[in-house]
Design an enzyme around this catalytic site. Structure first.
Site, PDB file in Angstrom:
ATOM      1  N   CYS A 112      54.004  55.292  35.108  1.00 14.16           N
ATOM      2  CA  CYS A 112      55.466  55.312  35.081  1.00 14.16           C
ATOM      3  C   CYS A 112      55.957  54.752  33.753  1.00 14.16           C
ATOM      4  CB  CYS A 112      56.011  54.485  36.249  1.00 14.16           C
ATOM      5  SG  CYS A 112      57.756  54.048  36.090  1.00 14.16           S
ATOM      6  N   GLU A 147      50.597  62.640  23.154  1.00  7.58           N
ATOM      7  CA  GLU A 147      51.417  63.683  23.767  1.00  7.58           C
ATOM      8  C   GLU A 147      52.366  63.126  24.834  1.00  7.58           C
ATOM      9  OE1 GLU A 147      48.745  67.720  23.163  1.00  7.58           O
ATOM     10  OE2 GLU A 147      48.689  66.714  25.117  1.00  7.58           O
ATOM     11  N   CYS A 155      60.235  59.788  35.701  1.00 11.50           N
ATOM     12  CA  CYS A 155      59.736  59.169  36.930  1.00 11.50           C
ATOM     13  C   CYS A 155      60.934  58.798  37.802  1.00 11.50           C
ATOM     14  CB  CYS A 155      58.899  57.938  36.612  1.00 11.50           C
ATOM     15  SG  CYS A 155      58.279  57.084  38.086  1.00 11.50           S
ATOM     16  N   GLU A 303      46.605  68.847  16.304  1.00 13.17           N
ATOM     17  CA  GLU A 303      45.762  69.598  17.234  1.00 13.17           C
ATOM     18  C   GLU A 303      46.107  71.075  17.186  1.00 13.17           C
ATOM     19  OE1 GLU A 303      45.553  68.480  21.328  1.00 13.17           O
ATOM     20  OE2 GLU A 303      45.479  66.332  20.910  1.00 13.17           O
ATOM     21  N   TRP A 311      44.083  76.229  29.876  1.00 13.09           N
ATOM     22  CA  TRP A 311      45.173  76.025  30.804  1.00 13.09           C
ATOM     23  C   TRP A 311      46.112  77.211  30.960  1.00 13.09           C
ATOM     24  CZ3 TRP A 311      49.107  76.382  27.310  1.00 13.09           C
ATOM     25  CH2 TRP A 311      48.863  75.894  26.011  1.00 13.09           C
TER      26      TRP A 311
END
Length: 546
Positions: A112, A147, A155, A303, A311
Site C-alpha cells: 500500500c 515502475e 489503494c 528497459e 504479458w
C-alpha cells in the site's frame, strides 16, 4: 549525467543464477559491448533475509566484479517487492482494490503506498544500501523503487482512505470548500466533516467525478511520497550520484510532470507492440515525452525487449532490424543509454518467456548476434552522447486533463493516447521534432503549439495559452477542450474560459459521432474533409472559418 559514451546494457539479476556463472556473464557482457547494468531491483528478500538482518556479501562481490570489468552500475534500492517475512509479520501493508479485496503476495508490488509500515521498512533498506555503497567505484546511478504504479497505482484500504482525507484537508482547508469544489449539492452528497469523505470505492452508479479526479491526484502523490522518502535516505549518504526511477512510457496513473521534478535523470521502460503498425510512431512519441519531461536533458531507455514479452495475449517478437532501429530512434531523440530487461533470460518465474539479451538458447542465436551488433554500433556513436534535440513544435499534455477527460458520464469515451497519436503522426512522418509541454510551461521559441483535448485547465493555464496565441504564436486547440475548470465544473456561457477571446468562438452544443459514423466538412482552404468521433455547433465571435 554527462558522460563521454552511450550507456549500453540491461537489468542484471545474478541472484537468479549460481555464482560460478557470474564470471561468464561479465565476459559475455564485454563481448557484447555492455558498459552499464541495473542491479538489485527485486533482491530485498536476499539483502534483508530477516527483519533488520542484512546480507550484502553477494552484492559486494557482484559490484566488485562489474567494476573490475569496466561496467558501471545503476544500483536499485531493492524495494520494489517486499519480502515474505515482512508481509507475514505485517499483512496490513497489503493493498486493497476498489471492491475491498486485499491483493496478496505471490507476484510483485504488493504494498500500500500510504502504509507507514511499508514506508518505514523501505526507507530503512534504502538507507542501508546507500550507507554501504555510496562510495563504491562501480556506482553511476541510483535507481529508486521500480515502475511505480505499474500494478498498484491506487489503494482503497482504511489507511489510504485516512491519508486521502488528510490530503483533502490540506488542499481545501475547510469542508465547505470541498463541497463547493465537488458540487456535492448534486445527488445529495453534502459533507459536514472530512471524516465522512471516503475513497471512491465501487458504487451503484457514477462516482462524483471531482472526487475521482482528486483521488487520482492523491494516489499519484502518495506514490511520489514513497519515492521521496527513499530518495532522502539515499541523499543522506550519497550527495553526488544522480538518482532516477523508471517511468513506463505514456502512463496514465502518475503525473510525470510532477515526478520528473524529483529526478536527476529521466528513464523509461518502453515496450511498444512489435505487431502493431504504429510501433515506430508510438515509440517515437514516448521518446519525445521522456526528453521533454527532463527539460530537454539526456534520458535513459532503461528497459526494452530484445524480442517478445510474456504479458501480451499474442506476444509477437521483433522482426529483423526492429530492435536496432527502435534503439537508434531513442538515441536520435535524446537518449544517452540503451538498456534491456534483462541481461540473461530467466529460466523460471513469471517472466521466463520475456526475451533477454542472452536468450535461453545461448550465443549461437539471432538475438545474441543482434545484441553484439547493437553494442558495436552504439560504441561508435560516442560523439552524440549528451547532445540535444531542437524542437519548434510542442504538444500540450496535462495528466489532470487526461484523468478528467477519460472519466465517466461524458458525451464520448475519449481515448486520449490514441488521439494524441493522431496529432503526433503527421509531425513524425514529416520528420518534425516535437516537444511535450505542460499547459503552464514555457512556450517561448515554439512556432506551433497543439493542445489536443485539453478538457480542463485552470484560469492561469488558459490565460497562458491565450497569451502565447495573442503574442503571435500559432495555437491549435481541438474539440473536447476547455469545457470544465480544474474542479471538473462546467465553464458557463459558451465554454473555454480565458481562452475564449483568443479562439474567437463559443460552443452552443455537442454532437458526438457514433463509431463508424462520419460527417462531411467543406473548407475553402482544405477542400472536402471528413470528420469522425465528434462534431459541435459553434458560434463565431471573431474567428474566421478556413
Amino acid at each position: 549525467m554527462m558522460h563521454e559514451q552511450l550507456y549500453y546494457g540491461g537489468d542484471y539479476n545474478p541472484e537468479q543464477w549460481p555464482e560460478e556463472m557470474w564470471a561468464e556473464d561479465v565476459r559475455l557482457m564485454r563481448e557484447a559491448g555492455v558498459n552499464f547494468v541495473t542491479v538489485g531491483v527485486f533482491s530485498w528478500a536476499l539483502l534483508e533475509p530477516a527483519d533488520g538482518f542484512f546480507d550484502f556479501g553477494w552484492l559486494d562481490r557482484v559490484l566488485d566484479l562489474l567494476h573490475e570489468n569496466g561496467i558501471a552500475v545503476d544500483l536499485a534500492t531493492a524495494t520494489a517487492t517486499p519480502p515474505p517475512w515482512l508481509t507475514s509479520a505485517h499483512p496490513e501493508i497489503l493493498p486493497v482494490d476498489r471492491d475491498g479485496r486485499a491483493l496478496h503476495p505471490g507476484s510483485r508490488q504488493h504494498w500500500c503506498p500510504s502504509s507507514p509500515v511499508f514506508r518505514r521498512y523501505a526507507r530503512r533498506l534504502a538507507d542501508a544500501m546507500a550507507a554501504r555503497y555510496a562510495g563504491h567505484p562501480a556506482l553511476a546511478l541510483w535507481h529508486i523503487g521500480n515502475e511505480y504504479g505499474c500494478h498498484v497505482n491506487a489503494c482503497y484500504c482504511a489507511v489510504s482512505e485516512s491519508a486521502f482525507r488528510s490530503w483533502l484537508e490540506r488542499k481545501y482547508g475547510t469542508i465547505d470548500a470541498l463541497n463547493e469544489a465537488w458540487t456535492t449539492a448534486f445527488w445529495g452528497q453534502h459533507y459536514t466533516c472530512f471524516d465522512q469523505v471516503g475513497a471512491p470505492r465501487t458504487t451503484p452508479t457514477y462516482v462524483n467525478p471531482t472526487q475521482m479526479l482528486d483521488f487520482r491526484r492523491f494516489s499519484s502523490d502518495e506514490l511520489l511520497e514513497c519515492f521521496r522518502l527513499e530518495k532522502a535516505a539515499v541523499r543522506a549518504h550519497s550527495a553526488d550520484i544522480p538518482i532516477t526511477t523508471n517511468f513506463i512510457g505514456m502512463f496514465k496513473p502518475l503525473d510525470y510532470w510532477k515526478w520528473a521534478q524529483e529526478l536527476d535523470v529521466v528513464s523509461d521502460d518502453s515496450y511498444p507492440d512489435p505487431l502493431s503498425p504504429d510501433v515506430a510512431v508510438s515509440a517515437a512519441m514516448t521518446r519525445d515525452l521522456m526528453r521533454s519531461l527532463g527539460g530537454g536533458r539526456p534520458w535513459l531507455l532503461m528497459e526494452q525487449a530484445t524480442g517478445y514479452v510474456n504479458w501480451r495475449s499474442v506476444a509477437g517478437t521483433k522482426p529483423g532490424g526492429m530492435m536496432h532501429s527502435l534503439s537508434m530512434q531513442a538515441v536520435a531523440r535524446g537518449a544517452d543509454g540503451i538498456a534491456f530487461f534483462q541481461w540473461r533470460q530467466s529460466r523460471g518465474g513469471a517472466e521466463k518467456f520475456h526475451s533477454g539479451m542472452l536468450p535461453h538458447s545461448g550465443t549461437d542465436t539471432r538475438t545474441w548476434r543482434n545484441v553484439v551488433r547493437l553494442g558495436s554500433d552504439l560504441a561508435r556513436l560516442s560523439a552524440v552522447a549528451s547532445s540535444g534535440v531542437d524542437s519548434r513544435v510542442a504538444i500540450v499534455l496535462d495528466w489532470n486533463s487526461w484523468w478528467a477527460a477519460e472519466g465517466e458520464a461524458h458525451q464520448i469515451q475519449l481515448d486520449l493516447h490514441r488521439n494524441l497519436l493522431e496529432w503526433y503522426r503527421p509531425l513524425y512522418e514529416g520528420n518534425v521534432h516535437v516537444d511535450f509541454v505542460h499547459p503552464g510551461g514555457a512556450l517561448d521559441g515554439y512556432d506551433l503549439v497543439i493542445a489536443p483535448h485539453l478538457y480542463p485547465y485552470t484560469d492561469e493555464d488558459g490565460q497562458h495559452l491565450a497569451d502565447y496565441a495573442q503574442s503571435g504564436g500559432t495555437l491549435i486547440v481541438t474539440w473536447f477542450s476547455g469545457h470544465v475548470d480544474e474542479n471538473d465544473q462546467a465553464r458557463l456561457g459558451g465554454y473555454f474560459g480565458p481562452l475564449r477571446p483568443a479562439l474567437g468562438l463559443s460552443l452552443d452544443d455537442f454532437a458526438p459521432l457514433p463509431e463508424h459514423r462520419s460527417i462531411a466538412v467543406s473548407s475553402d482552404r482544405w477542400g472536402p474533409l471528413t470528420g469522425t468521433q465528434w462534431s459541435e455547433y459553434v458560434r463565431l465571435e471573431g474567428a474566421h472559418p478556413m
